[in-house]
Design an enzyme around this catalytic site. Structure first.
Site, PDB file in Angstrom:
ATOM      1  N   TYR A 122     -89.790 -29.409  36.233  1.00  6.29           N
ATOM      2  CA  TYR A 122     -90.970 -29.954  36.918  1.00  6.29           C
ATOM      3  C   TYR A 122     -91.162 -31.435  36.586  1.00  6.29           C
ATOM      4  CZ  TYR A 122     -95.384 -29.806  39.401  1.00  6.29           C
ATOM      5  OH  TYR A 122     -96.378 -30.024  40.330  1.00  6.29           O
ATOM      6  N   PRO A 145     -91.651 -28.078  49.546  1.00  6.77           N
ATOM      7  CA  PRO A 145     -92.504 -28.851  48.631  1.00  6.77           C
ATOM      8  C   PRO A 145     -92.912 -28.136  47.340  1.00  6.77           C
ATOM      9  CG  PRO A 145     -93.699 -28.258  50.632  1.00  6.77           C
ATOM     10  CD  PRO A 145     -92.290 -27.830  50.849  1.00  6.77           C
ATOM     11  N   TYR A 176    -100.793 -23.329  41.291  1.00  6.57           N
ATOM     12  CA  TYR A 176     -99.810 -22.723  42.203  1.00  6.57           C
ATOM     13  C   TYR A 176    -100.126 -21.237  42.211  1.00  6.57           C
ATOM     14  CZ  TYR A 176     -96.861 -26.944  42.147  1.00  6.57           C
ATOM     15  OH  TYR A 176     -96.378 -28.218  42.304  1.00  6.57           O
TER      16      TYR A 176
HETATM   17  P1  RFL Z   1     -89.583 -40.896  54.832  1.00 10.57           P
HETATM   18  O1  RFL Z   1     -90.868 -40.926  54.051  1.00 10.57           O
HETATM   19  O2  RFL Z   1     -89.429 -39.909  55.892  1.00 10.57           O
HETATM   20  O3  RFL Z   1     -89.388 -42.362  55.396  1.00 10.57           O
HETATM   21  C1  RFL Z   1     -88.378 -42.661  56.335  1.00 10.57           C
HETATM   22  C2  RFL Z   1     -88.838 -43.831  57.178  1.00 10.57           C
HETATM   23  O4  RFL Z   1     -87.814 -44.163  58.117  1.00 10.57           O
HETATM   24  C3  RFL Z   1     -88.402 -44.407  59.396  1.00 10.57           C
HETATM   25  N1  RFL Z   1     -87.365 -44.135  60.418  1.00 10.57           N
HETATM   26  C4  RFL Z   1     -86.674 -45.106  61.035  1.00 10.57           C
HETATM   27  N2  RFL Z   1     -86.729 -46.433  60.906  1.00 10.57           N
HETATM   28  C5  RFL Z   1     -85.876 -47.150  61.687  1.00 10.57           C
HETATM   29  N3  RFL Z   1     -85.011 -46.592  62.570  1.00 10.57           N
HETATM   30  C6  RFL Z   1     -84.932 -45.257  62.712  1.00 10.57           C
HETATM   31  N4  RFL Z   1     -84.085 -44.708  63.567  1.00 10.57           N
HETATM   32  C7  RFL Z   1     -85.785 -44.450  61.916  1.00 10.57           C
HETATM   33  N5  RFL Z   1     -85.965 -43.122  61.808  1.00 10.57           N
HETATM   34  C8  RFL Z   1     -86.927 -42.950  60.890  1.00 10.57           C
HETATM   35  C9  RFL Z   1     -89.582 -43.447  59.436  1.00 10.57           C
HETATM   36  O5  RFL Z   1     -90.582 -43.884  60.371  1.00 10.57           O
HETATM   37  C10 RFL Z   1     -90.081 -43.502  57.994  1.00 10.57           C
HETATM   38  O6  RFL Z   1     -91.069 -44.497  57.794  1.00 10.57           O
HETATM   39  O7  RFL Z   1     -88.318 -40.741  53.851  1.00 10.57           O
HETATM   40  P2  RFL Z   1     -88.105 -41.301  52.362  1.00 10.57           P
HETATM   41  O8  RFL Z   1     -88.510 -42.754  52.285  1.00 10.57           O
HETATM   42  O9  RFL Z   1     -86.747 -40.876  51.944  1.00 10.57           O
HETATM   43  O10 RFL Z   1     -89.197 -40.549  51.451  1.00 10.57           O
HETATM   44  C11 RFL Z   1     -89.118 -39.151  51.249  1.00 10.57           C
HETATM   45  C12 RFL Z   1     -90.527 -38.559  51.040  1.00 10.57           C
HETATM   46  O11 RFL Z   1     -91.363 -38.988  52.094  1.00 10.57           O
HETATM   47  C13 RFL Z   1     -90.498 -37.024  50.963  1.00 10.57           C
HETATM   48  O12 RFL Z   1     -89.391 -36.574  50.209  1.00 10.57           O
HETATM   49  C14 RFL Z   1     -91.769 -36.460  50.295  1.00 10.57           C
HETATM   50  O13 RFL Z   1     -92.915 -36.771  51.028  1.00 10.57           O
HETATM   51  C15 RFL Z   1     -91.655 -34.931  50.137  1.00 10.57           C
HETATM   52  N6  RFL Z   1     -92.877 -34.337  49.601  1.00 10.57           N
HETATM   53  C16 RFL Z   1     -93.138 -34.367  48.248  1.00 10.57           C
HETATM   54  N7  RFL Z   1     -92.286 -34.992  47.409  1.00 10.57           N
HETATM   55  C17 RFL Z   1     -92.568 -35.086  46.073  1.00 10.57           C
HETATM   56  O14 RFL Z   1     -91.753 -35.652  45.320  1.00 10.57           O
HETATM   57  N8  RFL Z   1     -93.731 -34.560  45.544  1.00 10.57           N
HETATM   58  C18 RFL Z   1     -94.640 -33.915  46.325  1.00 10.57           C
HETATM   59  O15 RFL Z   1     -95.703 -33.536  45.814  1.00 10.57           O
HETATM   60  C19 RFL Z   1     -94.344 -33.769  47.736  1.00 10.57           C
HETATM   61  N9  RFL Z   1     -95.209 -33.157  48.556  1.00 10.57           N
HETATM   62  C20 RFL Z   1     -93.782 -33.688  50.458  1.00 10.57           C
HETATM   63  C21 RFL Z   1     -94.949 -33.103  49.900  1.00 10.57           C
HETATM   64  C22 RFL Z   1     -93.568 -33.643  51.845  1.00 10.57           C
HETATM   65  C23 RFL Z   1     -94.477 -33.004  52.650  1.00 10.57           C
HETATM   66  N10 RFL Z   1     -94.209 -32.980  54.069  1.00 10.57           N
HETATM   67  C24 RFL Z   1     -95.143 -33.305  55.049  1.00 10.57           C
HETATM   68  C25 RFL Z   1     -92.854 -32.805  54.519  1.00 10.57           C
HETATM   69  C26 RFL Z   1     -95.871 -32.466  50.691  1.00 10.57           C
HETATM   70  C27 RFL Z   1     -95.636 -32.374  52.076  1.00 10.57           C
HETATM   71  C28 RFL Z   1     -96.645 -31.630  52.907  1.00 10.57           C
HETATM   72  C1  PHB Z   2     -99.473 -32.548  46.797  1.00 13.97           C
HETATM   73  O1  PHB Z   2    -100.417 -32.882  46.054  1.00 13.97           O
HETATM   74  O2  PHB Z   2     -99.366 -32.945  47.964  1.00 13.97           O
HETATM   75  C2  PHB Z   2     -98.438 -31.630  46.253  1.00 13.97           C
HETATM   76  C3  PHB Z   2     -98.440 -31.312  44.909  1.00 13.97           C
HETATM   77  C4  PHB Z   2     -97.493 -30.435  44.401  1.00 13.97           C
HETATM   78  C5  PHB Z   2     -96.535 -29.896  45.253  1.00 13.97           C
HETATM   79  C6  PHB Z   2     -96.515 -30.247  46.597  1.00 13.97           C
HETATM   80  C7  PHB Z   2     -97.465 -31.115  47.108  1.00 13.97           C
HETATM   81  O3  PHB Z   2     -95.627 -29.029  44.746  1.00 13.97           O
END
Ligand code: RFL
Ligand code: PHB
Length: 389
Positions: free
Chosen positions: A384, A292, A200
């Site tokens: 963390y 994130p 980081y």
């Molecule tokens: P999601 O993954 O958004 O899934 C929701 C699903 O619902 C569908 N949906 C519908 N289905 C039916 N009817 C509707 N009206 C609907 N509207 C939506 C969608 O198509 C989708 O498939 O939510 P969920 O399951 O709660 O999961 C949450 C996680 O995806 C999210 O918190 C993480 O990805 C966040 N995140 C990270 N979290 C971590 O714990 N560690 C990480 O390292 C981390 N890195 C990140 C991240 C999120 C990122 N982005 C792009 C926001 C890195 C990034 C770049």
């Molecule tokens: C990732 O690997 O996508 C990642 C890891 C750590 C973070 C956010 C995203 O804090």
């Protein structure tokens, strides 16, 4: 159709809940707006807390994760040419696992499909009805034809842009939001990670993160402007900017290659309260978003799923609704602490457009305090690896 729990959303939250409940003999139907391939194409989280990995094992889907995931017992924090490590193991006796959200979701889809789970893709116009009454039902369309599912409970696992949260009237719902004046540009590349731990990195030019998925798959992020689009960034421009934001010994060692995915995510903190309305329960990104920095999003979704899974199991096995009644309060208590950690870590490491010389000195003092103070490192490490459920 009838089911016990109708789950809206087939992302990691919805699939994990469905798989856990299935193993307790509780029937679910999962409604997903997109296709399986579309969901698996979204590159997101990479870091799993112990609480998450325990739930995956309990759901019977931990084998590939345990074989292929990489344990990380610390992280590097860099600022300019300076750097230091924070050991998770030393401060908490535990660690985190690097295993991508794509793989988590694939394992859950495979298990649900192998065990005859009822997953409906390409659903449109989902509506949740009578959530405040004793007989809720969900309507939706597939290919223009109307369907209805009667159920005992509805789990809103449909992410930030879903319908579940919107179903709760504005007279009941209270939303808290902070938007940050920047985003993260992320690149996935088939190159070896620059270091064996995550880095980081604070820099004059803005934040950068070096992460990974496996020995030949790296994930890198740089703080970018909200007006940028991924098309503005050639691979060359991305690598050159990343190199300028990490200590030169890492920049010199960085192996670059073509990006296989490139996307921008705006940074946001968001919480909705309450997380339960009658027979509707919100889980994961449907109820809260974190920036994130600190990797809390998916992990906080998992703690919601844990509380709801416990509550539903208690209800169906013992006819006891105490767990369901406590759901919103318990989930929110943990959510707000994850919000706090993600917000402080974002503030610690990003450049803000309006930062004064004084603000910069404060940020530097915060980083140096973390570098030199055992107690501060312990607090960082505890957050963390994940606060207890
Ligand atoms: P999601 O993954 O958004 O899934 C929701 C699903 O619902 C569908 N949906 C519908 N289905 C039916 N009817 C509707 N009206 C609907 N509207 C939506 C969608 O198509 C989708 O498939 O939510 P969920 O399951 O709660 O999961 C949450 C996680 O995806 C999210 O918190 C993480 O990805 C966040 N995140 C990270 N979290 C971590 O714990 N560690 C990480 O390292 C981390 N890195 C990140 C991240 C999120 C990122 N982005 C792009 C926001 C890195 C990034 C770049
Ligand atoms: C990732 O690997 O996508 C990642 C890891 C750590 C973070 C956010 C995203 O804090």
């Amino acid at each position: 159709m009838r089911t016990q729990v109708c789950i809206i959303g087939g992302g990691p939250s919805g699939l994990l809940l469905s798989q856990l409940l299935h193993r307790k003999g509780i029937d679910t139907i999962v409604l997903e707006r997109k296709t399986r391939d579309y969901v698996l194409g979204r590159i997101r989280a990479g870091i799993l807390e112990v609480g998450f990995t325990d739930l995956m094992r309990e759901a019977g889907v931990g084998a590939r994760m345990d074989a292929e995931g990489f344990k990380h017992d610390g992280t590097v924090i860099a600022y300019g040419e300076e750097e230091f490590g924070v050991s998770f193991h030393e401060h908490t006796g535990t660690d985190v696992l690097v295993y991508g959200q794509t793989e988590v979701t694939r394992d859950l889809y495979d298990a649900r499909e192998a065990e005859g789970g009822n997953l409906v893709f390409n659903v449109e116009n989902v509506g949740i009805h009578d959530a405040k009454g004793d007989a809720p039902y969900v309507t939706y369309q597939v290919d223009g034809s109307e369907h209805r599912i009667d159920c005992d409970y509805v789990a809103g696992c449909d992410g930030f842009h879903g319908v579940s949260r919107q179903t709760i009237p504005l007279t009941v719902r209270r939303e808290y939001e902070k938007l940050y004046p920047f985003g993260w540009l992320g690149v996935l590349s088939e190159t070896p990670p620059v270091h064996d731990e995550l880095i980081y990195s604070w820099s004059e030019r803005g934040f950068a993160l070096c992460s990974m998925r496996n020995a030949n798959l790296s994930r890198y992020y740089i703080q970018c402007s909200l007006s940028d689009s991924p098309d503005d960034w050639s691979d060359e421009a991305f690598w050159s900017e990343l190199k300028r934001r990490i200590p030169s010994r890492y920049a010199d060692a960085l192996v670059t290659g073509p990006s296989i995915e490139k996307s921008i995510a705006p940074l946001r903190s968001f919480v909705t309260e309450p997380m339960r309305w009658g027979r509707l329960f919100l889980c994961g990104d449907a109820a809260h978003i974190v920036p994130p920095t600190g990797a809390k999003g998916l992990n906080t979704a998992a703690s919601d799923i844990h509380y709801l899974y416990q509550g539903l199991t208690q209800f169906y096995q013992d006819s006891d609704s105490a767990g369901l009644d406590a759901y919103s309060e318990k989930a929110l208590a943990r959510v707000w602490k994850a919000e706090r950690f993600s917000w402080t870590t974002t503030n610690l490491l990003h450049r803000y457009p309006d930062q004064s010389e004084f603000d910069l000195k404060m940020q530097r003092a915060d980083i140096e305090f973390l570098r030199s103070n055992e107690a501060a490192q312990k607090v960082f490490a505890e957050n963390y690896v994940g606060l207890p459920y």
